[in-house]
Design an enzyme around this catalytic site. Structure first.
Site, PDB file in Angstrom:
ATOM      1  N   ASP A 254       7.551   5.552   9.771  1.00 35.23           N
ATOM      2  CA  ASP A 254       7.857   5.057  10.557  1.00 35.23           C
ATOM      3  C   ASP A 254       6.617   3.459  11.277  1.00 35.23           C
ATOM      4  OD1 ASP A 254      10.002   6.198  12.100  1.00 35.23           O
ATOM      5  OD2 ASP A 254       8.983   8.081  12.521  1.00 35.23           O
TER       6      ASP A 254
ATOM      7  N   ASP B 210      17.609   5.435  10.333  1.00 37.41           N
ATOM      8  CA  ASP B 210      16.505   4.834  11.006  1.00 37.41           C
ATOM      9  C   ASP B 210      15.465   4.297  10.262  1.00 37.41           C
ATOM     10  OD1 ASP B 210      17.375   7.531  11.673  1.00 37.41           O
ATOM     11  OD2 ASP B 210      15.618   7.663  13.365  1.00 37.41           O
TER      12      ASP B 210
END
Length: 407
Positions: A124, A184
Site C-alpha cells: 500500500d 486495490d
C-alpha cells in the site's frame, strides 16, 4: 389595496422560489464545509490522543480512519493502509484555498508517516506515500518529499514477483493464499509511473505495466466485473484461486473493487497512452454505470450483488473513487465525454447533498455511509471516502475551468 397585498405576496413567493432554485456551486459549498469540518476534526484527534493510555501511545496513533461502533474516533498508526489519506485531504484543502494554514497542517500530518518509506511488508505504498507526500511534492516541489517518494517506490518494487508478473499484496493469511494480489493494488502503480518520470529508470514503468496487464488477464470476468483476490502459485505463476476478502462472495462484484479497477486503468492510460488500458477502463465503466443494481443517485451499494438490495448499505467511498475516474475518463473519449461527466456530476452532487456528515459532528468526517467490507466498517464514515470526495471536487473544478481533470 387587496391587489397590492396580493402582488406583494406573489413577489415574496417568487423571490423565495428563486432563492430555492438558485444553483449551488457544489465545489465551493463542499470545500467551505470541509474547511470547517476538518478544523473540528483536529480537536477530535487531539482529544483522542490526550486520553490514550501511555502503553498504547507506543503504537503512535496519528490519523483518523473511521468511527467505532461505540461512537469513538478510531486513529491509526502510520503502518495502517489508510494513514496517508488524512494528510492528503489537508493537501487538497491547501490546493483549493492556497491558505498556508492548510499547508502547515498538511506538512505536520505528512511528516508522521515518513517511516513507511522503507516498509517492505506492504503493497500500500501508493495509498500511504503518494496520497500524502505525492500531493505535497506536487504542490510544493520540496526536494525532501521527492527523496522520500523515490525511496518509497524502490521499496514497493521489492514485492514484485517476476514469475507471476505482479506485485504481491498481503503477507498475512498464509494458510489461505500463496501469493495474493488484490485489485486495490492497481492504485499503487501511480507511484511507480511517477518514479519512472522522475528517474528515467524503466524498471518502474515496466513493472507497473506488467502488473496492470497480468491483472487485466486474471482479475476480470467476461462482463468486466472484477474479482477481489487472485491467488498465484509462487513457483509456476499459475492462478490457484479467485476469491474475495471484502465482498459478498467469491463471484460477486465488490463495489469498491470495481472502483479501484476503473480508477487504476484510467490512470494507467494517462501515464502510458496504451489503448488497451483505455479500453479496459471504458469497459469497467460500462459495467458499473449500466448495472441494474446501480441506484439513481449513482452511489453504489457496497456490493453490486449483495442479496438484500435495496436494503443494503451504500458505499460512498466507492462512489467518490468512481467520480474521480469518470472526470478524467471523460477527457479521453469525445463521443462519451458528456455522459461520463454527467455520471461523475451526479455522484458528486449526491454525496454533497445527501451523504454529508453533520457540521461539527460525526468526529469531523466529511461523508457518511461508506462500507469497508461485508463484516466490518459497515455504513460508517471512512477517511478515504473523504479524500477521494475532495479529489473529485478538484477534478470537476479543473475540468470545467481548464479542460483537464489531471491534478
Amino acid at each position: 389595496m387587496k391587489f397590492k397585498t396580493g402582488l406583494v405576496s406573489l413577489l415574496v413567493v417568487c423571490g423565495a422560489c428563486s432563492q430555492a432554485t438558485k444553483e449551488v456551486d457544489v465545489v465551493k459549498d463542499s470545500f467551505d464545509f470541509a474547511g470547517q469540518q476538518l478544523k473540528y476534526a483536529f480537536t477530535q484527534v487531539d482529544s483522542v490522543k490526550a486520553n490514550i493510555p501511555e502503553e498504547q501511545m507506543k503504537r503512535k496513533p496519528i490519523s483518523p480512519r473511521t468511527i467505532e461502533d461505540d461512537g469513538t474516533l478510531r486513529l491509526v498508526a502510520s503502518r495502517d493502509w489508510t494513514s496517508g489519506f488524512f494528510p492528503g485531504e489537508l493537501w487538497y484543502m491547501y490546493e483549493y484555498t492556497q491558505d498556508d494554514f492548510w499547508k502547515k497542517q498538511a506538512q505536520e500530518f505528512t511528516a508522521n508517516i515518513e517511516d513507511q518509506k522503507t516498509n517492505g511488508g506492504t503493497h500500500d505504498m501508493g495509498f500511504k506515500m503518494y496520497c500524502s507526500f505525492g500531493n505535497g511534492y506536487r504542490l510544493t516541489h520540496d526536494a525532501v518529499y521527492k527523496d522520500i517518494l523515490l525511496e518509497s517506490a524502490a521499496t514497493l518494487i521489492t514485492r514484485y514477483k517476476p514469475v507471476i508478473g505482479c506485485i504481491r499484496s498481503w503477507d498475512h493469511s498464509r494458510d489461505k493464499w500463496q501469493c495474493p494480489v488484490i485489485i486495490d493494488n492497481m492504485m499503487n502503480l501511480e507511484l511507480l509511473y511517477w518514479a519512472f518520470k522522475e528517474t528515467g529508470d524503466s524498471v518502474y514503468y515496466n513493472i507497473a505495466n506488467t502488473h496492470a496487464r497480468t491483472t487485466m488477464k486474471n482479475h476480470f470476468r467476461d462482463n468486466y466485473s472484477s474479482y477481489h483476490v487472485i491467488d498465484y502459485d509462487t513457483i509456476t505463476g499459475a492462478v490457484l484461486h479467485k476469491h474475495t476478502h471484502q465482498g459478498y462472495n467469491h463471484e460477486s462484484a465488490w463495489s469498491r473493487g470495481q472502483a479501484w479497477g476503473l480508477y487504476g486503468y484510467t490512470m494507467c492510460y494517462r501515464e502510458t497512452k496504451l489503448p488497451e488500458f483505455l479500453s479496459q477502463a471504458e469497459n469497467i465503466a460500462n459495467y458499473i454505470f449500466t448495472n441494474p443494481t446501480m441506484p439513481e443517485d449513482m452511489v453504489a451499494y457496497w456490493d453490486f450483488d449483495a442479496p438484500g438490495i435495496p436494503n443494503e448499505p451504500r458505499d460512498a467511498s466507492a462512489a467518490a473513487v468512481m467520480a474521480c475516474a469518470m472526470y478524467e475518463l471523460s477527457m479521453y473519449n469525445t463521443e462519451k465525454s458528456a455522459q461520463y461527466k454527467k455520471w461523475a456530476d451526479t455522484i458528486v452532487e449526491s454525496l454533497s447533498k445527501n451523504y454529508r456528515a453533520q457540521l461539527e459532528g460525526d468526529r469531523g468526517f466529511l461523508l457518511l455511509h461508506s462500507t469497508g467490507a461485508h463484516n466490518f466498517e459497515r455504513d460508517v464514515p471512512l477517511v478515504y471516502a473523504d479524500y477521494y470526495f475532495l479529489e473529485a471536487l478538484l477534478k470537476k473544478a479543473k475540468l470545467e475551468k481548464e479542460g483537464t481533470a489531471i491534478l
